[in-house]
Design a protein around this motif. Structure first.
Motif, PDB file in Angstrom:
ATOM      1  N   SER A  30       0.808  -1.214   0.000  1.00  0.00           N
ATOM      2  CA  SER A  30       0.000   0.000   0.000  1.00  0.00           C
ATOM      3  C   SER A  30       0.838   1.259   0.000  1.00  0.00           C
ATOM      4  CB  SER A  30      -0.947   0.006   1.207  1.00  0.00           C
ATOM      5  OG  SER A  30      -1.879  -1.057   1.126  1.00  0.00           O
ATOM      6  N   ARG A  31       2.150   1.110   0.038  1.00  0.00           N
ATOM      7  CA  ARG A  31       3.049   2.248   0.004  1.00  0.00           C
ATOM      8  C   ARG A  31       4.182   1.999  -0.985  1.00  0.00           C
ATOM      9  NH1 ARG A  31       7.127   0.717   3.801  1.00  0.00           N
ATOM     10  NH2 ARG A  31       6.400  -0.863   5.294  1.00  0.00           N
ATOM     11  N   TYR A  32       3.795   1.548  -2.155  1.00  0.00           N
ATOM     12  CA  TYR A  32       4.734   1.293  -3.233  1.00  0.00           C
ATOM     13  C   TYR A  32       5.528   2.550  -3.565  1.00  0.00           C
ATOM     14  CZ  TYR A  32       6.174   0.857  -8.136  1.00  0.00           C
ATOM     15  OH  TYR A  32       6.869   0.873  -9.322  1.00  0.00           O
ATOM     16  N   GLY A  33       4.843   3.668  -3.589  1.00  0.00           N
ATOM     17  CA  GLY A  33       5.479   4.947  -3.817  1.00  0.00           C
ATOM     18  C   GLY A  33       5.201   5.907  -2.673  1.00  0.00           C
ATOM     19  N   THR A  34       6.235   6.565  -2.202  1.00  0.00           N
ATOM     20  CA  THR A  34       6.079   7.605  -1.192  1.00  0.00           C
ATOM     21  C   THR A  34       6.439   8.940  -1.826  1.00  0.00           C
ATOM     22  OG1 THR A  34       6.586   6.077   0.615  1.00  0.00           O
ATOM     23  CG2 THR A  34       6.738   8.433   1.075  1.00  0.00           C
ATOM     24  N   GLY A  35       5.453   9.815  -1.930  1.00  0.00           N
ATOM     25  CA  GLY A  35       5.622  11.093  -2.588  1.00  0.00           C
ATOM     26  C   GLY A  35       5.593  12.254  -1.620  1.00  0.00           C
ATOM     27  N   TRP A  36       6.105  13.367  -2.095  1.00  0.00           N
ATOM     28  CA  TRP A  36       6.071  14.616  -1.358  1.00  0.00           C
ATOM     29  C   TRP A  36       5.324  15.655  -2.174  1.00  0.00           C
ATOM     30  CZ3 TRP A  36       7.631  15.224   3.617  1.00  0.00           C
ATOM     31  CH2 TRP A  36       8.457  14.236   4.151  1.00  0.00           C
ATOM     32  N   PHE A  37       4.425  16.374  -1.505  1.00  0.00           N
ATOM     33  CA  PHE A  37       3.649  17.440  -2.119  1.00  0.00           C
ATOM     34  C   PHE A  37       3.711  18.666  -1.227  1.00  0.00           C
ATOM     35  CE2 PHE A  37       2.065  13.512  -3.767  1.00  0.00           C
ATOM     36  CZ  PHE A  37       1.687  13.777  -5.084  1.00  0.00           C
ATOM     37  N   ARG A  38       3.394  19.817  -1.796  1.00  0.00           N
ATOM     38  CA  ARG A  38       3.323  21.037  -1.004  1.00  0.00           C
ATOM     39  C   ARG A  38       2.145  21.875  -1.474  1.00  0.00           C
ATOM     40  NH1 ARG A  38       8.905  23.808  -3.298  1.00  0.00           N
ATOM     41  NH2 ARG A  38       8.101  24.449  -5.357  1.00  0.00           N
ATOM     42  N   GLN A  39       1.654  22.725  -0.562  1.00  0.00           N
ATOM     43  CA  GLN A  39       0.494  23.545  -0.864  1.00  0.00           C
ATOM     44  C   GLN A  39       0.577  24.873  -0.126  1.00  0.00           C
ATOM     45  OE1 GLN A  39      -3.267  21.626  -0.098  1.00  0.00           O
ATOM     46  NE2 GLN A  39      -4.308  22.926  -1.583  1.00  0.00           N
ATOM     47  N   SER A  40       0.273  25.953  -0.837  1.00  0.00           N
ATOM     48  CA  SER A  40       0.201  27.291  -0.270  1.00  0.00           C
ATOM     49  C   SER A  40      -1.233  27.783  -0.375  1.00  0.00           C
ATOM     50  CB  SER A  40       1.145  28.245  -1.002  1.00  0.00           C
ATOM     51  OG  SER A  40       2.494  27.835  -0.860  1.00  0.00           O
ATOM     52  N   PRO A  41      -1.636  28.756   0.478  1.00  0.00           N
ATOM     53  CA  PRO A  41      -3.011  29.262   0.428  1.00  0.00           C
ATOM     54  C   PRO A  41      -3.403  29.746  -0.964  1.00  0.00           C
ATOM     55  CG  PRO A  41      -1.926  30.046   2.398  1.00  0.00           C
ATOM     56  CD  PRO A  41      -0.868  29.372   1.572  1.00  0.00           C
ATOM     57  N   ASP A  89       9.573  30.706  -3.051  1.00  0.00           N
ATOM     58  CA  ASP A  89       8.527  29.912  -3.694  1.00  0.00           C
ATOM     59  C   ASP A  89       8.419  28.509  -3.118  1.00  0.00           C
ATOM     60  OD1 ASP A  89       8.693  31.199  -7.143  1.00  0.00           O
ATOM     61  OD2 ASP A  89       7.746  31.973  -5.327  1.00  0.00           O
ATOM     62  N   ASP A  90       9.413  28.083  -2.356  1.00  0.00           N
ATOM     63  CA  ASP A  90       9.350  26.780  -1.709  1.00  0.00           C
ATOM     64  C   ASP A  90       8.486  26.790  -0.460  1.00  0.00           C
ATOM     65  OD1 ASP A  90      11.108  25.511  -3.564  1.00  0.00           O
ATOM     66  OD2 ASP A  90      12.832  26.343  -2.481  1.00  0.00           O
ATOM     67  N   THR A  91       8.062  27.957  -0.009  1.00  0.00           N
ATOM     68  CA  THR A  91       7.241  28.075   1.190  1.00  0.00           C
ATOM     69  C   THR A  91       5.898  27.376   1.001  1.00  0.00           C
ATOM     70  OG1 THR A  91       8.254  30.140   1.935  1.00  0.00           O
ATOM     71  CG2 THR A  91       6.022  29.694   2.693  1.00  0.00           C
ATOM     72  N   GLY A  92       5.468  26.633   2.015  1.00  0.00           N
ATOM     73  CA  GLY A  92       4.182  25.966   1.965  1.00  0.00           C
ATOM     74  C   GLY A  92       4.082  24.881   3.013  1.00  0.00           C
ATOM     75  N   ILE A  93       2.943  24.218   3.020  1.00  0.00           N
ATOM     76  CA  ILE A  93       2.754  23.049   3.867  1.00  0.00           C
ATOM     77  C   ILE A  93       3.166  21.819   3.068  1.00  0.00           C
ATOM     78  CG2 ILE A  93       1.134  21.684   5.222  1.00  0.00           C
ATOM     79  CD1 ILE A  93      -0.600  24.152   5.496  1.00  0.00           C
ATOM     80  N   TYR A  94       4.068  21.050   3.615  1.00  0.00           N
ATOM     81  CA  TYR A  94       4.595  19.875   2.930  1.00  0.00           C
ATOM     82  C   TYR A  94       3.941  18.613   3.474  1.00  0.00           C
ATOM     83  CZ  TYR A  94       8.185  22.477   0.457  1.00  0.00           C
ATOM     84  OH  TYR A  94       8.851  23.337  -0.392  1.00  0.00           O
ATOM     85  N   TYR A  95       3.526  17.753   2.564  1.00  0.00           N
ATOM     86  CA  TYR A  95       2.874  16.500   2.913  1.00  0.00           C
ATOM     87  C   TYR A  95       3.627  15.332   2.284  1.00  0.00           C
ATOM     88  CZ  TYR A  95      -1.211  19.494   3.863  1.00  0.00           C
ATOM     89  OH  TYR A  95      -2.064  20.467   4.330  1.00  0.00           O
ATOM     90  N   CYS A  96       3.764  14.246   3.021  1.00  0.00           N
ATOM     91  CA  CYS A  96       4.148  12.999   2.398  1.00  0.00           C
ATOM     92  C   CYS A  96       2.900  12.162   2.187  1.00  0.00           C
ATOM     93  CB  CYS A  96       5.189  12.232   3.222  1.00  0.00           C
ATOM     94  SG  CYS A  96       4.652  11.658   4.847  1.00  0.00           S
ATOM     95  N   ALA A  97       2.954  11.268   1.214  1.00  0.00           N
ATOM     96  CA  ALA A  97       1.792  10.476   0.851  1.00  0.00           C
ATOM     97  C   ALA A  97       2.240   9.126   0.307  1.00  0.00           C
ATOM     98  CB  ALA A  97       0.939  11.212  -0.185  1.00  0.00           C
ATOM     99  N   ALA A  98       1.365   8.121   0.456  1.00  0.00           N
ATOM    100  CA  ALA A  98       1.664   6.762   0.022  1.00  0.00           C
ATOM    101  C   ALA A  98       0.688   6.320  -1.049  1.00  0.00           C
ATOM    102  CB  ALA A  98       1.614   5.794   1.201  1.00  0.00           C
ATOM    103  N   ALA A  99       1.224   5.724  -2.112  1.00  0.00           N
ATOM    104  CA  ALA A  99       0.433   5.179  -3.201  1.00  0.00           C
ATOM    105  C   ALA A  99       0.699   3.691  -3.334  1.00  0.00           C
ATOM    106  CB  ALA A  99       0.758   5.890  -4.510  1.00  0.00           C
ATOM    107  N   SER A 100      -0.316   2.945  -3.724  1.00  0.00           N
ATOM    108  CA  SER A 100      -0.175   1.506  -3.914  1.00  0.00           C
ATOM    109  C   SER A 100       0.517   1.205  -5.233  1.00  0.00           C
ATOM    110  CB  SER A 100      -1.541   0.830  -3.875  1.00  0.00           C
ATOM    111  OG  SER A 100      -2.265   1.091  -5.061  1.00  0.00           O
ATOM    112  N   ASP A 101       0.810  -0.084  -5.450  1.00  0.00           N
ATOM    113  CA  ASP A 101       1.425  -0.484  -6.702  1.00  0.00           C
ATOM    114  C   ASP A 101       0.451  -0.472  -7.867  1.00  0.00           C
ATOM    115  OD1 ASP A 101       1.567  -4.106  -6.022  1.00  0.00           O
ATOM    116  OD2 ASP A 101      -0.076  -2.680  -5.969  1.00  0.00           O
ATOM    117  N   GLN A 102      -0.804  -0.129  -7.620  1.00  0.00           N
ATOM    118  CA  GLN A 102      -1.800   0.026  -8.669  1.00  0.00           C
ATOM    119  C   GLN A 102      -1.900   1.465  -9.158  1.00  0.00           C
ATOM    120  OE1 GLN A 102      -3.345  -2.817  -9.923  1.00  0.00           O
ATOM    121  NE2 GLN A 102      -1.808  -3.698  -8.538  1.00  0.00           N
ATOM    122  N   ALA A 103      -1.134   2.359  -8.562  1.00  0.00           N
ATOM    123  CA  ALA A 103      -1.178   3.759  -8.941  1.00  0.00           C
ATOM    124  C   ALA A 103      -0.635   3.967 -10.346  1.00  0.00           C
ATOM    125  CB  ALA A 103      -0.387   4.601  -7.946  1.00  0.00           C
TER     126      ALA A 103
END
Length: 125
Positions: A30-41, A89-103
């Motif tokens: 369920s965590r085949y890929g671990t990604g990083w994302f970011r988001q600003s208002p 521009d790198d400022t933001g809330i950073y999230y890690c996330a997990a994707a399955s091998d079906q992604a």
């Protein structure tokens, strides 16, 4: 079920560095890929980078390629995001996330099933 616990974040000066960590638990399928994302208002969630547990494949966004590195420590079930030469521009809330091998496209946040709690990164002069 996968659970992701993030650590790191805070305020860093322009040109500085910061490393974020994401500790994972649960089935590896369920965590085949671990990604990083970011988001600003007022902005869409933006892909940053990803690493896979199987095959050790890596991919980065154009805006972070050459400055950011995603790597993993299998013994600790932890994925890291190393950020260098930081800009406002790198400022933001950073999230890690997990994707399955079906992604499919691991740059698409809709492909991810589990998310960390997020951590604020502020780049300031």
């Amino acid at each position: 079920q996968v659970q992701l616990q993030q650590s790191g974040g805070g305020v860093v000066q322009i040109g500085g560095s910061m490393t974020l960590a994401c500790a994972a638990s649960g089935p590896s399928v369920s965590r085949y890929g671990t990604g990083w994302f970011r988001q600003s208002p007022g902005k869409e969630r933006q892909f940053v980078g990803v690493v896979t547990w199987r095959g050790d494949l890596k991919h980065y966004a154009d805006s972070t390629k050459g400055r950011f590195t995603v790597f993993k420590d299998a013994s600790k079930n932890t994925v890291y995001l190393e950020m260098n030469n930081l800009i406002p521009d790198d400022t933001g809330i950073y999230y890690c996330a997990a994707a399955s091998d079906q992604a499919g496209n691991l740059g698409d946040p809709e492909e991810y099933d589990y998310w960390g709690q997020g951590t604020q990164v502020t780049v300031s002069s």
